[in-house]
Scaffold this motif. Structure first.
Motif, PDB file in Angstrom:
ATOM      1  N   GLU A   4      17.382   2.231  -1.349  1.00  0.00           N
ATOM      2  CA  GLU A   4      16.210   2.914  -1.929  1.00  0.00           C
ATOM      3  C   GLU A   4      16.536   3.616  -3.242  1.00  0.00           C
ATOM      4  O   GLU A   4      15.632   3.953  -4.000  1.00  0.00           O
ATOM      5  CB  GLU A   4      15.659   3.944  -0.944  1.00  0.00           C
ATOM      6  N   ASP A  15      -0.331  12.053   4.169  1.00  0.00           N
ATOM      7  CA  ASP A  15      -1.314  12.164   3.096  1.00  0.00           C
ATOM      8  C   ASP A  15      -2.431  13.117   3.490  1.00  0.00           C
ATOM      9  O   ASP A  15      -2.642  13.405   4.669  1.00  0.00           O
ATOM     10  CB  ASP A  15      -1.850  10.778   2.714  1.00  0.00           C
ATOM     11  N   PRO A  39       9.989   0.716   3.332  1.00  0.00           N
ATOM     12  CA  PRO A  39      10.420   1.011   1.969  1.00  0.00           C
ATOM     13  C   PRO A  39       9.909   2.375   1.528  1.00  0.00           C
ATOM     14  O   PRO A  39       8.861   2.820   1.968  1.00  0.00           O
ATOM     15  CB  PRO A  39       9.784  -0.112   1.147  1.00  0.00           C
ATOM     16  N   ARG A  40      10.667   3.019   0.651  1.00  0.00           N
ATOM     17  CA  ARG A  40      10.305   4.372   0.229  1.00  0.00           C
ATOM     18  C   ARG A  40       9.624   4.401  -1.139  1.00  0.00           C
ATOM     19  O   ARG A  40       9.073   5.437  -1.533  1.00  0.00           O
ATOM     20  CB  ARG A  40      11.553   5.262   0.216  1.00  0.00           C
ATOM     21  N   GLY A  78       3.537  -1.352   3.994  1.00  0.00           N
ATOM     22  CA  GLY A  78       3.280   0.044   3.645  1.00  0.00           C
ATOM     23  C   GLY A  78       4.538   0.706   3.104  1.00  0.00           C
ATOM     24  O   GLY A  78       5.633   0.415   3.552  1.00  0.00           O
ATOM     25  N   VAL A  79       4.354   1.577   2.133  1.00  0.00           N
ATOM     26  CA  VAL A  79       5.469   2.347   1.590  1.00  0.00           C
ATOM     27  C   VAL A  79       5.459   3.706   2.279  1.00  0.00           C
ATOM     28  O   VAL A  79       4.417   4.346   2.387  1.00  0.00           O
ATOM     29  CB  VAL A  79       5.323   2.528   0.064  1.00  0.00           C
ATOM     30  N   GLU A  80       6.630   4.124   2.763  1.00  0.00           N
ATOM     31  CA  GLU A  80       6.716   5.445   3.380  1.00  0.00           C
ATOM     32  C   GLU A  80       6.974   6.453   2.274  1.00  0.00           C
ATOM     33  O   GLU A  80       8.096   6.853   2.011  1.00  0.00           O
ATOM     34  CB  GLU A  80       7.838   5.448   4.407  1.00  0.00           C
ATOM     35  N   TRP A  81       5.911   6.844   1.625  1.00  0.00           N
ATOM     36  CA  TRP A  81       6.015   7.660   0.418  1.00  0.00           C
ATOM     37  C   TRP A  81       6.133   9.141   0.765  1.00  0.00           C
ATOM     38  O   TRP A  81       5.503   9.611   1.722  1.00  0.00           O
ATOM     39  CB  TRP A  81       4.785   7.423  -0.456  1.00  0.00           C
ATOM     40  N   ARG A  82       6.941   9.857   0.003  1.00  0.00           N
ATOM     41  CA  ARG A  82       7.011  11.330   0.105  1.00  0.00           C
ATOM     42  C   ARG A  82       6.937  11.880  -1.311  1.00  0.00           C
ATOM     43  O   ARG A  82       7.317  11.191  -2.248  1.00  0.00           O
ATOM     44  CB  ARG A  82       8.345  11.787   0.685  1.00  0.00           C
ATOM     45  N   PRO A  83       6.528  13.117  -1.465  1.00  0.00           N
ATOM     46  CA  PRO A  83       6.540  13.698  -2.812  1.00  0.00           C
ATOM     47  C   PRO A  83       7.971  13.740  -3.338  1.00  0.00           C
ATOM     48  O   PRO A  83       8.907  13.856  -2.552  1.00  0.00           O
ATOM     49  CB  PRO A  83       6.005  15.118  -2.598  1.00  0.00           C
ATOM     50  N   PRO A  84       8.151  13.654  -4.661  1.00  0.00           N
ATOM     51  CA  PRO A  84       9.499  13.687  -5.223  1.00  0.00           C
ATOM     52  C   PRO A  84      10.147  15.055  -5.033  1.00  0.00           C
ATOM     53  O   PRO A  84       9.489  16.005  -4.620  1.00  0.00           O
ATOM     54  CB  PRO A  84       9.278  13.391  -6.703  1.00  0.00           C
ATOM     55  N   SER A 133       0.849  -1.194   0.000  1.00  0.00           N
ATOM     56  CA  SER A 133       0.000   0.000   0.000  1.00  0.00           C
ATOM     57  C   SER A 133       0.879   1.237   0.000  1.00  0.00           C
ATOM     58  O   SER A 133       1.833   1.333   0.763  1.00  0.00           O
ATOM     59  CB  SER A 133      -0.917   0.006   1.219  1.00  0.00           C
ATOM     60  N   VAL A 134       0.540   2.177  -0.866  1.00  0.00           N
ATOM     61  CA  VAL A 134       1.300   3.416  -0.939  1.00  0.00           C
ATOM     62  C   VAL A 134       0.322   4.572  -1.087  1.00  0.00           C
ATOM     63  O   VAL A 134      -0.464   4.597  -2.018  1.00  0.00           O
ATOM     64  CB  VAL A 134       2.342   3.374  -2.091  1.00  0.00           C
ATOM     65  N   GLY A 135       0.340   5.465  -0.094  1.00  0.00           N
ATOM     66  CA  GLY A 135      -0.565   6.605  -0.156  1.00  0.00           C
ATOM     67  C   GLY A 135      -1.425   6.731   1.085  1.00  0.00           C
ATOM     68  O   GLY A 135      -0.941   6.573   2.200  1.00  0.00           O
ATOM     69  N   VAL A 136      -2.709   6.989   0.831  1.00  0.00           N
ATOM     70  CA  VAL A 136      -3.646   7.372   1.892  1.00  0.00           C
ATOM     71  C   VAL A 136      -3.693   6.346   3.040  1.00  0.00           C
ATOM     72  O   VAL A 136      -3.940   5.160   2.822  1.00  0.00           O
ATOM     73  CB  VAL A 136      -5.051   7.534   1.273  1.00  0.00           C
ATOM     74  N   ALA A 137      -3.502   6.832   4.256  1.00  0.00           N
ATOM     75  CA  ALA A 137      -3.421   5.937   5.409  1.00  0.00           C
ATOM     76  C   ALA A 137      -4.740   5.212   5.679  1.00  0.00           C
ATOM     77  O   ALA A 137      -4.732   4.046   6.080  1.00  0.00           O
ATOM     78  CB  ALA A 137      -2.976   6.722   6.639  1.00  0.00           C
ATOM     79  N   ARG A 185      12.699  10.568  -6.894  1.00  0.00           N
ATOM     80  CA  ARG A 185      11.448  10.086  -6.290  1.00  0.00           C
ATOM     81  C   ARG A 185      11.492  10.104  -4.779  1.00  0.00           C
ATOM     82  O   ARG A 185      10.508  10.430  -4.126  1.00  0.00           O
ATOM     83  CB  ARG A 185      11.153   8.667  -6.782  1.00  0.00           C
ATOM     84  N   THR A 186      12.629   9.686  -4.221  1.00  0.00           N
ATOM     85  CA  THR A 186      12.693   9.559  -2.761  1.00  0.00           C
ATOM     86  C   THR A 186      13.265  10.785  -2.079  1.00  0.00           C
ATOM     87  O   THR A 186      13.056  10.977  -0.884  1.00  0.00           O
ATOM     88  CB  THR A 186      13.591   8.371  -2.372  1.00  0.00           C
ATOM     89  N   TYR A 221       6.079  14.516   5.525  1.00  0.00           N
ATOM     90  CA  TYR A 221       4.947  14.248   4.651  1.00  0.00           C
ATOM     91  C   TYR A 221       3.894  13.379   5.331  1.00  0.00           C
ATOM     92  O   TYR A 221       4.225  12.384   5.967  1.00  0.00           O
ATOM     93  CB  TYR A 221       5.400  13.543   3.370  1.00  0.00           C
ATOM     94  N   SER A 230      -5.148  12.020   6.163  1.00  0.00           N
ATOM     95  CA  SER A 230      -4.670  12.019   7.541  1.00  0.00           C
ATOM     96  C   SER A 230      -4.582  13.448   8.071  1.00  0.00           C
ATOM     97  O   SER A 230      -4.980  13.730   9.209  1.00  0.00           O
ATOM     98  CB  SER A 230      -3.291  11.362   7.631  1.00  0.00           C
ATOM     99  N   LEU A 254      -1.644  -1.245  -4.008  1.00  0.00           N
ATOM    100  CA  LEU A 254      -2.751  -0.290  -3.896  1.00  0.00           C
ATOM    101  C   LEU A 254      -2.132   1.101  -3.830  1.00  0.00           C
ATOM    102  O   LEU A 254      -1.470   1.452  -2.851  1.00  0.00           O
ATOM    103  CB  LEU A 254      -3.570  -0.588  -2.637  1.00  0.00           C
ATOM    104  N   GLY A 284       3.767   1.068   9.796  1.00  0.00           N
ATOM    105  CA  GLY A 284       3.687   1.148   8.337  1.00  0.00           C
ATOM    106  C   GLY A 284       3.420  -0.231   7.775  1.00  0.00           C
ATOM    107  O   GLY A 284       3.740  -0.519   6.640  1.00  0.00           O
ATOM    108  N   SER A 340      -2.421   5.152  -3.845  1.00  0.00           N
ATOM    109  CA  SER A 340      -3.341   6.268  -3.601  1.00  0.00           C
ATOM    110  C   SER A 340      -2.588   7.559  -3.325  1.00  0.00           C
ATOM    111  O   SER A 340      -3.082   8.418  -2.606  1.00  0.00           O
ATOM    112  CB  SER A 340      -4.283   5.932  -2.445  1.00  0.00           C
ATOM    113  N   VAL A 341      -1.382   7.688  -3.899  1.00  0.00           N
ATOM    114  CA  VAL A 341      -0.647   8.950  -3.763  1.00  0.00           C
ATOM    115  C   VAL A 341      -1.284   9.982  -4.693  1.00  0.00           C
ATOM    116  O   VAL A 341      -2.063   9.611  -5.576  1.00  0.00           O
ATOM    117  CB  VAL A 341       0.845   8.757  -4.110  1.00  0.00           C
ATOM    118  N   THR A 386      10.929  -0.837  -4.117  1.00  0.00           N
ATOM    119  CA  THR A 386      11.677  -1.430  -3.004  1.00  0.00           C
ATOM    120  C   THR A 386      10.774  -2.356  -2.204  1.00  0.00           C
ATOM    121  O   THR A 386      11.212  -3.424  -1.765  1.00  0.00           O
ATOM    122  CB  THR A 386      12.199  -0.349  -2.031  1.00  0.00           C
TER     123      THR A 386
END
Lengths: 471, 480
Positions: A398, B17, B106-107, A44-50, A25-29, A428-429, B15, B20, B122, B95, B124-125, B111
């Motif tokens: 990464e 989302d 993973p970022r 879960g992916v700890e995503w940040r904006p690029p 899952s990447v995005g909305v919690a 990206r990261t 960051y 949240s 899934l 996470g 949803s960014v 990864t």
């Protein structure tokens, strides 16, 4: 399983429908939490904006149909290189350098923009070549434009710190037994007042003479007797002995001495003691051979169209520059940062020059800062504790395309070191390469003032990404 | 920095989302003594909003977190700041487990795919960044559901083309709902397992059909969303065909329902040709004038499998104004749909695009707004999560209001809680409220519990959106 025959495109999606889903899952919690409430296995992916301003270029680069395969090819070449130390020869001979031509570390730079240590090293090299009688005369000659300056990287070479190479200097010659390339690096001078840190006093020039008259020929003769030294195997062992091969080369140097000592004694019995004493007195002696090993692998990965793999990271004391496999010989630069580290004696951050040297070829090939987790003995020296070192190496997975099959880290369960920086993943990261480095004095002639960690400027990577997107 | 009773702060490189952060903002705004709280990523839009609210916002970029709080007193501000930290502390941590380098999440999706044996991603960014994450999944050989909207159509085509080569399924972009192997992804209801598969270029359409099937006791095998644009001329039904093929090969699926807003005519033909070659029967629910509504299509599917069609539950409130006493808008002027009396205005206030379209067609007249449309979700959360826009609309509506309330995973945990006071207020103004309640009794919110609360407040509640629209149209005195 189904007793029904499968439709034409059914197989992989049917596998999706046939079992319990396991989700990234990447995005909305809230969406991730909904999966957790259903007890669906998930990571879960700890995503940040690029990095700012890269969204559009990222879209184009990621869409490039050549990219995946191109990166596979490029990083495959980088990690399959089998560097061997095959010789030690004068630069004049192997690089075809004419008198009055000097190579230097990092992207191309002229005298006007050169930093203190770069100027100091060039002055020392002019004196060593006998083109001037004193430092002032050497500086005038260099400023006059009557000498030729060029980047080591343009000549299959790399140089530590200022990286200045002149025709009379002797070079390690490293051949890639896999892809057939060759790369060169000067011989390590030891510590203290040395040319690569910008010192140019009489003792510096005297040492370079001795290296050209005694050390170089002795090593050349020894190698001729012993045959090529497998640097890939040696680096792999040194990693498991606590080196990261950039700021710590103690194990690698010891292994190399052990390998060459009998041949040195046989080849140059009258000078063997002083040669071995010199090598043994300098824990970084291996670094230069390791750099040439990195360079020969990185060069093998060059010029794969569509590849976003970084094939050079290098600094000239003013600019930090990178080159990318799919972008030929273009440099993408940003201002070199001042390393964060520990200082020798009474020196402090105010004495430090911005980041300098081609030794980032070690990080380019998955060593140095990328292999920090392998070198717990130096983590205090370059800042932080063992956990920080492990975190640094983990973060590098990464932004890299592969794990090195031969360079393994015992403390991470013998996982391969992260190797092959991808400019798209950096964008990206927002994770920048971790670089271990020495710190040169800002003022020409000072020498080394410390060592530590430095971050490359993000704009070098975003500029390369934008160039890739422009196709 | 704190000036008087304002707290303005930019936190670089932090960051979270938007959903949240919206919840953090709501929690702070709800505190007594707090006037305004903006906790959001420092996008141009959000910085603009904060500046409009009178905050002195320093330079910041979209990768920075913006905090702007105004309180009645310095003490209130201090307490709000403490609450903010508590909220942030709750956001970080957790996470998901199972990644082999424990302690370092993973970022990127790439990864994650290397370290975790996944079958599906899934995504949803925010839409402008979704492509790289989805492509990571496809390149790793994973199917992907792209919940994100605002993804450029060229990127959608590219992803679906690459997915075809890799033999994986791309659900979306703008795919709100899927149920795969019993797991609800995105907005999904808790539906009993059954023999009917659903392919849907429509999130709420799929939820409506799945919930009706559950109420009929039939249930679903899988619900595969394909994204609202899949049947357009640009995307050419790429995922629809892949999903149909997958369900056709799935031993647990005996019948497929295909749901979409009207597709491009040549694509509809292409799909029909493809369907003719399948072993599994397909029932079409392609919304459009003269076509079956979702409830009718569901009934056809049930009959095809020999499952009895039940009476769809509804709870009709006593009317504030009897449907046979048509009245004009206030002061006898034109109603909100632009029609003057004798009919009353009909306002459709929807969170689901397909449900909105279906209601518009069934009701025949009225003003219908889909608050889940891209135009309303840019820079804010979906109306199924953030009710504020729809509450505003309900507060100013006259005549008859028709709205959907969609239950299930990821939807509002208790929509009746905010709707009941709004419905009561509307009833006091003489407004009739008709609710299409899409959900099941197994949903976290509970269908009956929500229905009871809404009926108690004076709303009429229908589990069939088409039935709700007919009822509302009758109340409004329009065609129906």
């Amino acid at each position: 399983m189904s007793s029904r025959p499968s439709g034409p495109s059914a197989t992989p999606a049917a596998a999706l429908l046939g079992g319990e889903p396991r989700v990234i899952s990447v995005g909305v919690a809230v969406l991730a939490e909904a999966l957790d409430r259903q007890a669906v296995p998930r990571v879960g992916v700890e995503w940040r904006p690029p990095l700012p301003g890269t969204a559009e270029a990222l879209g184009k680069v990621v869409a490039d149909p050549r990219r995946a395969r191109a990166n596979e090819i490029a990083v495959g070449r980088l990690i399959s290189a089998r560097p061997h130390l095959v010789g030690v020869r004068p630069a004049r001979e192997v690089l075809g350098l004419p008198s009055g031509t000097f190579l230097h570390a990092g992207p191309p730079i002229d005298w006007d923009r050169a930093s203190g240590p770069m100027r100091g090293a060039l002055i020392g090299a002019v004196l060593f070549e006998g083109l001037a009688g004193d430092a002032e005369e050497a500086a005038r000659l260099l400023a006059s434009g009557r000498v030729t300056l060029d980047s080591c990287h343009h000549h299959r070479a790399v140089g530590p710190m200022a990286g200045v190479v002149s025709p009379s200097m002797w070079m390690f010659e490293v051949a890639d037994a896999e892809h057939g390339g060759t790369a060169y690096c000067s011989l390590n001078e030891g510590l203290g007042k040395v040319l690569r840190y910008g010192a140019y006093g009489p003792e510096v020039v005297e040492r370079l003479r001795w290296m050209g008259e005694v050390l170089g020929p002795a090593l050349a003769a020894a190698l001729a007797l012993s045959g090529p030294v497998d640097l890939r195997a040696l680096i792999a062992q040194a990693l498991q002995m606590g080196d990261e091969l950039h700021n710590r080369n103690r194990a690698a140097t010891s292994l190399l001495v052990r390998e060459l000592a009998p041949a040195i004694v046989d080849a140059a019995p009258g000078r063997a003691a002083e040669v071995l004493r010199f090598i043994n007195g300098n824990d970084h002696f291996f670094l230069n051979a390791g750099m040439a090993a990195g360079k020969v692998g990185a060069d093998a990965a060059r010029d794969v169209p569509g590849s976003s793999l970084v094939v050079a990271m290098a600094r000239n004391g003013t600019d930090f520059g990178i080159q990318v496999s799919g972008l030929g010989n273009r440099w993408f630069t940003g201002p070199a940062g001042v390393p964060d580290g520990l200082y020798l004696g009474a020196y402090g951050p105010g004495d430090a020059n911005p980041d300098i040297g081609d030794s980032t070829i070690t990080e380019t090939s998955g060593l140095g800062g990328f292999a920090m987790a392998a070198a717990p003995a130096i983590v205090r020296f370059v800042g932080g504790d063992v956990a920080d070192a492990v975190a640094a190496t983990r973060a590098m997975y990464e932004i890299t395309l592969a794990e090195h099959p031969a360079y393994q880290i015992p403390g991470l369960g013998f996982r391969g070191t992260p190797v092959g920086v991808d400019v798209a993943l950096v964008a990206r990261t927002g994770v920048l390469p971790v670089v271990n480095t020495g710190i040169a004095g800002r003022v020409a002639g000072t020498g080394q003032v410390g060592a530590g960690l430095v971050s490359p400027p993000a704009e070098a990577f975003t500029a390369a990404l934008v160039a890739l997107a422009a196709g | 920095m704190t000036t008087g009773t304002d707290l303005v702060e930019v936190r670089a490189g932090v960051y979270h989302d938007s959903v949240s952060l919206m919840r953090v903002s709501q929690a702070l705004t709800a505190r007594p003594g707090v006037d305004v709280a903006v906790v959001a990523m420092a996008t141009e839009l959000n910085v603009g909003l904060a500046r409009e609210a009178g905050f002195a916002v320093p330079a910041a970029g979209p990768a920075d977190l913006l905090v702007a709080i105004r309180a009645g007193s310095a003490a209130d501000l201090d307490e709000a700041a403490e609450e903010l930290e508590r909220q942030f502390a709750a956001l970080t941590g957790g996470g998901g487990g199972g990644f082999e380098t424990a302690g370092a999440a993973p970022r990127t999706t790439g990864t994650a795919a290397r370290g975790f044996d996944a079958t599906l991603a899934l995504v949803s960014v925010p839409g402008e960044h979704a492509f790289a994450e989805a492509m990571d999944a496809v390149e790793a050989g994973l199917s992907v559901m792209i919940f994100s909207d605002n993804v450029p159509v060229a990127q959608e085509v590219l992803l679906k083309e690459r997915a075809r080569e890799r033999g994986v399924l791309v659900m979306g972009p703008d795919c709100g709902t899927a149920i795969v192997g019993g797991a609800g992804l995105g907005f999904a209801n808790v539906v009993r397992p059954g023999r009917i598969g659903v392919v849907a270029a429509s999130g709420t359409g799929a939820q409506q059909v799945a919930c009706l099937l559950d109420l009929a006791g039939a249930g679903v095998s899988h619900v595969l969303g394909v994204g609202g644009r899949d049947l357009s001329a640009a995307v050419r039904g790429r995922s629809t065909l892949a999903a149909l093929a997958a369900l056709d090969a799935d031993p647990s699926t005996d019948l497929i329902v295909l749901i979409s807003k009207p597709p491009a005519p040549e694509i509809a033909q292409k799909v029909r040709r493809f369907v003719a070659g399948l072993r599994t029967p397909v029932v079409f629910a392609l919304l459009g004038p003269g076509a079956d509504d979702l409830t009718t299509a569901t009934e056809k599917a049930l009959r095809a499998l020999g499952v009895p069609v039940p009476r769809w539950p509804s709870w009709t409130a006593a009317q504030a104004t009897a449907p046979d006493e048509p009245q004009a808008g206030p002061d006898g002027e034109a109603g909100p749909d632009g029609r003057a009396g004798p009919g009353r205005g009909l306002w459709g206030i929807y969170s689901g695009g397909t449900l909105c379209e279906e209601a518009r067609i069934v009701a025949g007249a009225g003003v219908f707004t889909d608050y889940g449309d891209d135009a309303y979700t840019r820079g804010r959360a979906h109306p199924m999560i953030d009710p504020s826009l729809r509450l505003e609309a309900l507060a100013s509506a006259e005549g008859v209001v028709l709205m959907d309330v969609v239950l299930g995973h990821a939807a509002d945990p208790d929509p009746a809680a905010w709707l009941v006071p709004a419905v009561r207020a509307a009833r006091e103004r003489g407004v009739d409220v008709v609710v299409a309640l899409v959900g099941t009794d197994s949903d976290p919110q509970g269908l009956r519990r929500q229905a009871d609360a809404l009926v108690e407040a004076g709303a009429s509640v229908f589990v069939s959106n088409a039935a709700a629209a007919r009822h509302a149209a009758a109340l409004a005195g329009s065609a129906g």
